[in-house]
Write a protein that holds these residues in place. Structure first.
Motif, PDB file in Angstrom:
ATOM      1  N   GLY A 134       0.778  -1.227   0.000  1.00 23.01           N
ATOM      2  CA  GLY A 134       0.000   0.000   0.000  1.00 23.01           C
ATOM      3  C   GLY A 134       0.805   1.271   0.000  1.00 23.01           C
ATOM      4  N   LEU A 135       0.094   2.350   0.296  1.00 26.18           N
ATOM      5  CA  LEU A 135       0.631   3.697   0.105  1.00 26.18           C
ATOM      6  C   LEU A 135       1.660   4.071   1.168  1.00 26.18           C
ATOM      7  CD1 LEU A 135      -2.608   5.620  -0.933  1.00 26.18           C
ATOM      8  CD2 LEU A 135      -0.910   4.460  -2.386  1.00 26.18           C
ATOM      9  N   LEU A 136       2.740   4.674   0.684  1.00 20.63           N
ATOM     10  CA  LEU A 136       3.819   5.125   1.550  1.00 20.63           C
ATOM     11  C   LEU A 136       4.373   6.420   0.976  1.00 20.63           C
ATOM     12  CD1 LEU A 136       5.747   4.279   3.974  1.00 20.63           C
ATOM     13  CD2 LEU A 136       7.297   3.434   2.190  1.00 20.63           C
ATOM     14  N   LEU A 137       4.600   7.383   1.846  1.00 20.68           N
ATOM     15  CA  LEU A 137       5.202   8.651   1.434  1.00 20.68           C
ATOM     16  C   LEU A 137       6.707   8.587   1.639  1.00 20.68           C
ATOM     17  CD1 LEU A 137       2.683  11.164   3.048  1.00 20.68           C
ATOM     18  CD2 LEU A 137       2.945  10.691   0.607  1.00 20.68           C
ATOM     19  N   LEU A 138       7.447   9.184   0.702  1.00 19.74           N
ATOM     20  CA  LEU A 138       8.885   9.364   0.839  1.00 19.74           C
ATOM     21  C   LEU A 138       9.200  10.812   0.507  1.00 19.74           C
ATOM     22  CD1 LEU A 138       8.460   6.358  -0.823  1.00 19.74           C
ATOM     23  CD2 LEU A 138      10.806   6.195   0.014  1.00 19.74           C
ATOM     24  N   THR A 139      10.068  11.429   1.296  1.00 18.31           N
ATOM     25  CA  THR A 139      10.367  12.842   1.090  1.00 18.31           C
ATOM     26  C   THR A 139      11.714  13.189   1.720  1.00 18.31           C
ATOM     27  OG1 THR A 139       9.522  15.101   1.433  1.00 18.31           O
ATOM     28  CG2 THR A 139       9.204  13.542   3.218  1.00 18.31           C
ATOM     29  N   ASN A 140      12.197  14.376   1.392  1.00 17.59           N
ATOM     30  CA  ASN A 140      13.351  14.939   2.081  1.00 17.59           C
ATOM     31  C   ASN A 140      12.948  16.143   2.920  1.00 17.59           C
ATOM     32  OD1 ASN A 140      12.787  16.570  -0.099  1.00 17.59           O
ATOM     33  ND2 ASN A 140      14.860  16.600  -0.931  1.00 17.59           N
ATOM     34  N   ASP A 141      11.638  16.315   3.129  1.00 15.51           N
ATOM     35  CA  ASP A 141      11.102  17.384   3.979  1.00 15.51           C
ATOM     36  C   ASP A 141      10.958  16.823   5.391  1.00 15.51           C
ATOM     37  OD1 ASP A 141       9.658  19.337   5.298  1.00 15.51           O
ATOM     38  OD2 ASP A 141       8.313  19.747   3.608  1.00 15.51           O
ATOM     39  N   GLY A 142      11.987  17.009   6.188  1.00 18.82           N
ATOM     40  CA  GLY A 142      12.009  16.417   7.517  1.00 18.82           C
ATOM     41  C   GLY A 142      10.937  16.963   8.443  1.00 18.82           C
ATOM     42  N   ASP A 143      10.619  18.243   8.307  1.00 14.11           N
ATOM     43  CA  ASP A 143       9.630  18.846   9.193  1.00 14.11           C
ATOM     44  C   ASP A 143       8.255  18.237   8.959  1.00 14.11           C
ATOM     45  OD1 ASP A 143       8.721  20.786  11.124  1.00 14.11           O
ATOM     46  OD2 ASP A 143       7.801  21.863   9.454  1.00 14.11           O
ATOM     47  N   LEU A 144       7.845  18.139   7.704  1.00 12.36           N
ATOM     48  CA  LEU A 144       6.540  17.557   7.407  1.00 12.36           C
ATOM     49  C   LEU A 144       6.499  16.081   7.801  1.00 12.36           C
ATOM     50  CD1 LEU A 144       3.730  17.942   6.189  1.00 12.36           C
ATOM     51  CD2 LEU A 144       4.691  17.281   3.983  1.00 12.36           C
ATOM     52  N   ALA A 145       7.579  15.370   7.532  1.00 11.18           N
ATOM     53  CA  ALA A 145       7.634  13.948   7.895  1.00 11.18           C
ATOM     54  C   ALA A 145       7.453  13.763   9.397  1.00 11.18           C
ATOM     55  CB  ALA A 145       8.960  13.352   7.441  1.00 11.18           C
ATOM     56  N   HIS A 146       8.094  14.621  10.180  1.00 13.68           N
ATOM     57  CA  HIS A 146       7.976  14.523  11.633  1.00 13.68           C
ATOM     58  C   HIS A 146       6.535  14.749  12.072  1.00 13.68           C
ATOM     59  CE1 HIS A 146       8.799  15.066  15.904  1.00 13.68           C
ATOM     60  NE2 HIS A 146       8.171  16.219  15.839  1.00 13.68           N
ATOM     61  N   ARG A 147       5.872  15.727  11.470  1.00 13.62           N
ATOM     62  CA  ARG A 147       4.495  16.026  11.863  1.00 13.62           C
ATOM     63  C   ARG A 147       3.543  14.886  11.492  1.00 13.62           C
ATOM     64  NH1 ARG A 147       2.748  21.645  12.470  1.00 13.62           N
ATOM     65  NH2 ARG A 147       4.552  22.941  12.932  1.00 13.62           N
ATOM     66  N   ILE A 148       3.782  14.264  10.350  1.00 10.75           N
ATOM     67  CA  ILE A 148       2.902  13.173   9.918  1.00 10.75           C
ATOM     68  C   ILE A 148       3.016  11.981  10.863  1.00 10.75           C
ATOM     69  CG2 ILE A 148       2.494  11.476   8.101  1.00 10.75           C
ATOM     70  CD1 ILE A 148       3.370  13.612   6.085  1.00 10.75           C
ATOM     71  N   THR A 149       4.230  11.672  11.311  1.00  6.53           N
ATOM     72  CA  THR A 149       4.458  10.471  12.118  1.00  6.53           C
ATOM     73  C   THR A 149       4.270  10.704  13.612  1.00  6.53           C
ATOM     74  OG1 THR A 149       6.838  10.965  12.132  1.00  6.53           O
ATOM     75  CG2 THR A 149       6.024   9.459  10.428  1.00  6.53           C
ATOM     76  N   HIS A 150       4.297  11.957  14.061  1.00  7.92           N
ATOM     77  CA  HIS A 150       4.210  12.210  15.500  1.00  7.92           C
ATOM     78  C   HIS A 150       2.795  11.929  16.002  1.00  7.92           C
ATOM     79  CE1 HIS A 150       4.580  14.135  19.422  1.00  7.92           C
ATOM     80  NE2 HIS A 150       5.881  14.074  19.236  1.00  7.92           N
ATOM     81  N   PRO A 151       2.647  11.159  17.080  1.00  6.80           N
ATOM     82  CA  PRO A 151       1.314  10.789  17.578  1.00  6.80           C
ATOM     83  C   PRO A 151       0.423  11.986  17.906  1.00  6.80           C
ATOM     84  CG  PRO A 151       3.024   9.488  18.648  1.00  6.80           C
ATOM     85  CD  PRO A 151       3.724  10.554  17.865  1.00  6.80           C
ATOM     86  N   SER A 152       1.016  13.121  18.281  1.00 11.23           N
ATOM     87  CA  SER A 152       0.207  14.268  18.697  1.00 11.23           C
ATOM     88  C   SER A 152      -0.620  14.841  17.552  1.00 11.23           C
ATOM     89  CB  SER A 152       1.115  15.372  19.269  1.00 11.23           C
ATOM     90  OG  SER A 152       1.973  15.891  18.269  1.00 11.23           O
ATOM     91  N   HIS A 153      -0.209  14.594  16.308  1.00 13.03           N
ATOM     92  CA  HIS A 153      -0.944  15.139  15.167  1.00 13.03           C
ATOM     93  C   HIS A 153      -2.040  14.204  14.683  1.00 13.03           C
ATOM     94  CE1 HIS A 153       1.545  18.685  14.752  1.00 13.03           C
ATOM     95  NE2 HIS A 153       2.603  17.913  14.920  1.00 13.03           N
ATOM     96  N   GLY A 154      -1.953  12.940  15.028  1.00 10.83           N
ATOM     97  CA  GLY A 154      -3.044  12.015  14.767  1.00 10.83           C
ATOM     98  C   GLY A 154      -3.472  11.912  13.321  1.00 10.83           C
ATOM     99  N   VAL A 155      -2.532  11.863  12.399  1.00 14.52           N
ATOM    100  CA  VAL A 155      -2.890  11.726  10.991  1.00 14.52           C
ATOM    101  C   VAL A 155      -3.454  10.329  10.737  1.00 14.52           C
ATOM    102  CG1 VAL A 155      -2.018  11.738   8.623  1.00 14.52           C
ATOM    103  CG2 VAL A 155      -1.168  13.399  10.265  1.00 14.52           C
TER     104      VAL A 155
END
Length: 261
Positions: A134-155
């Motif tokens: 399935g779907l997986l994001l890959l990027t070199n934008d560390g800030d956005l990656a951190h926000r997506i994976t951090h539990p506090s943002h609940g994506v």
């Protein structure tokens, strides 16, 4: 006898003051131009965002006419990070089974990074185990990656799950209320059964092998697991092993999702 000074030439201290003032003048690109280039609308629309106080630069509310350095400044709209640094890329990959979600594997197995362009270097956002598709994001934008994976943002992440046997209403209720695992109670999930033995499960946590363990806990081992959505991002036409770049609108929607969630 002294030579009179040129009346048009400022005294040395004034020249020094002028030079110092020049150093303090704002440099860089106009903020509305930078925002427009990242998909937040026309320059006029971006000017309105700034005028409404919805844009911050390095934590401070921006004013019209503000200039920014995309390499250094942190820009947010409504709390959503705007990736303005040159060279940022965002890939959406449909990961097939047998591929490892890492940048490098010590056992020589194929990795998700092997399936996308090698330059610029990117890294996976979160993880899918080797047997999960399935779907997986890959990027070199560390800030956005951190926000997506951090539990506090609940994506939210949505999965299509083929399990052994038909799940009862009681089993679905347990998934919705939270399942007790060895590392604690899971958060409530959205769970439905479109057809016998096929679940549509949406979670916003990121525990290791969480979906598989949740299904094991209710007595229905997973036979096949496919991630179908990451926040607002989905693509039913992307074949296993294929990838594409996120559109400007998708990048904006993703940034808004991590801000509002």
């Amino acid at each position: 006898m002294t030579t009179p000074s040129d009346p048009d030439e400022p005294e040395a201290p004034l020249w020094e003051q002028w030079a110092e003032q020049r150093k303090q003048l704002p440099t860089g690109e106009r903020l509305q131009k930078v925002l427009a280039s990242t998909g937040w609308g026309s320059r006029r629309t971006c000017e309105e965002l700034i005028a409404e106080g919805r844009v911050t630069v390095n934590g401070d509310v921006a004013q019209l006419g503000r200039r920014v350095d995309p390499e250094q400044d942190r820009i947010e709209v409504d709390g959503a990070p705007v990736g303005v640094k040159p060279g940022l890329v965002y890939y959406l990959l449909n990961k097939p089974t047998g591929v490892v979600t890492t940048a490098k594997d010590t056992h020589g197995r194929r990795t998700v990074v092997d399936l996308v362009p090698s330059e610029p270097r990117v890294f996976p956002v979160g993880r899918l185990d080797v047997d999960t598709e399935g779907l997986l994001l890959l990027t070199n934008d560390g800030d956005l990656a951190h926000r997506i994976t951090h539990p506090s943002h609940g994506v939210e992440k949505e999965y299509l799950v083929h399990v052994k046997g038909r799940v009862s209403q009681g089993g679905l209720r347990r998934l919705r209320d939270g399942v007790e695992l060895d590392d604690g109670l899971t958060a409530p999930a959205a769970a439905s059964q479109p057809s016998p033995g096929v679940l549509r499960l949406t979670i916003h946590e990121g525990r290791n092998r969480q979906v598989r363990r949740m299904c094991d806990a209710i007595g229905h081992p997973v036979l096949r697991l496919v991630r179908t959505r990451i926040g607002p991002i989905t693509d039913r036409s992307l074949r296993p092993g294929d990838w594409r770049e996120l559109s400007t609108g998708e990048r904006r929607a993703l940034a808004e999702a991590v801000a509002t969630s």
